[in-house]
Design an enzyme around this catalytic site. Structure first.
Site, PDB file in Angstrom:
ATOM      1  N   CYS A  73      46.597 -47.651  26.662  1.00 25.32           N
ATOM      2  CA  CYS A  73      47.278 -47.088  25.707  1.00 25.32           C
ATOM      3  C   CYS A  73      46.665 -47.567  24.250  1.00 25.32           C
ATOM      4  CB  CYS A  73      48.843 -47.298  25.446  1.00 25.32           C
ATOM      5  SG  CYS A  73      49.722 -46.711  24.221  1.00 25.32           S
ATOM      6  N   CYS A 188      43.992 -41.272  22.860  1.00 25.14           N
ATOM      7  CA  CYS A 188      45.441 -41.339  23.456  1.00 25.14           C
ATOM      8  C   CYS A 188      45.206 -40.932  25.094  1.00 25.14           C
ATOM      9  CB  CYS A 188      46.260 -40.305  22.806  1.00 25.14           C
ATOM     10  SG  CYS A 188      48.002 -40.675  23.585  1.00 25.14           S
TER      11      CYS A 188
END
Length: 264
Positions: A73, A188
């Site tokens: 992440c 992302c």
């Protein structure tokens, strides 16, 4: 043999898990989704988010003792990566950061866009990467408010309107003095699941840069390999902090060889 832990705010980290399994077939994996805190990119209280993530890892490391932790992440690692290494010096962490360096090396037009969450866009870490590796490029930071949630829905098989997706990615495409954006960094881990949609909607072809394979290669370098092993079979656990992933998510996890385990 110790497992490899893959951590994300939701199910986007499955893109990294998929690549890591190819390179580490002898290892079991534990997938952790902090879906109760999703989306990280929308948090405005960075101190609270940092404390939350460190607290989660304290419990995870105590319970599972992994060989290595992959923080799949961008928003989490650019915020708390250094703090995790300081808090747990005995553990090795593989982080996910925007692939700005390879984008700068590959671009021909010199125009690069970084498609990320608002949290990743505003991090000093991200701007330091640009200064260090892409100072000669024209880098456009695009912080999408809604794309991570759209990707979660899309991964689960829900309908996502093309017009809504296009509105989120349109700022990535720029033309300046006859030059066009030619690389978009997918900063992302949720976004690669929608790469085909992005390609369909893009006003012109670009290279959509997915860092998942590079992250998996770095993890492989840190994990001791065995010359003689039998590739593992069976189901690995997936832990959701909400304790309540819906049916479509559970079905998706089955396709990745995961089954939902009790929460922390």
């Amino acid at each position: 043999m110790k497992p490899v832990l893959v951590f994300d705010s939701g199910i986007g980290g499955l893109t990294v898990l998929r690549e890591a399994r190819v390179l580490m077939p002898e290892r079991h994996f534990i997938y952790v989704a902090d879906d109760a805190g999703f989306p990280y990119g929308g948090w405005t209280d960075e101190a609270a988010l940092k404390a939350r993530i460190i607290g989660l890892f304290a419990d995870l490391l105590a319970q599972h003792d992994p060989e290595v932790c992959i923080v799949a992440c961008n928003t989490a690692f650019t915020l708390v990566g250094a703090d995790l290494r300081a808090a747990f010096p005995q553990m090795r962490f593989v982080g996910t950061v925007p692939a700005i360096k390879p984008a700068a090396e590959r671009t021909r037009s010199g125009m690069v866009s970084v498609l990320a969450t608002p949290g990743t866009v505003k991090r000093a870490y991200t701007r330091d990467l640009i200064q260090s590796f892409a100072a000669q490029c024209d880098v456009q930071l695009v912080g999408s408010q809604h794309l991570a949630a759209m990707a979660e829905a899309y991964i689960r098989g829900e309908t996502v309107e093309d017009a809504a997706v296009l509105e989120e990615i349109a700022p990535c495409f720029r033309e300046v003095d006859g030059r066009r954006t030619d690389i978009v960094v997918l900063a992302c881990t949720h976004y690669p699941f929608m790469a085909n949609v992005f390609r369909k909607l893009a006003p012109w072809p670009v290279d959509w840069l997915d860092p998942a394979e590079a992250i998996a290669r770095q993890a492989r370098r840190l994990v001791p390999a065995s010359e003689s092993y039998v590739p593992l079979t069976g189901i690995d656990p997936a832990i959701f902090t909400s304790a309540a992933p819906d049916f479509s998510t559970r079905r998706l996890l089955q396709g990745f060889g995961l089954t939902v385990s009790p929460p922390l």
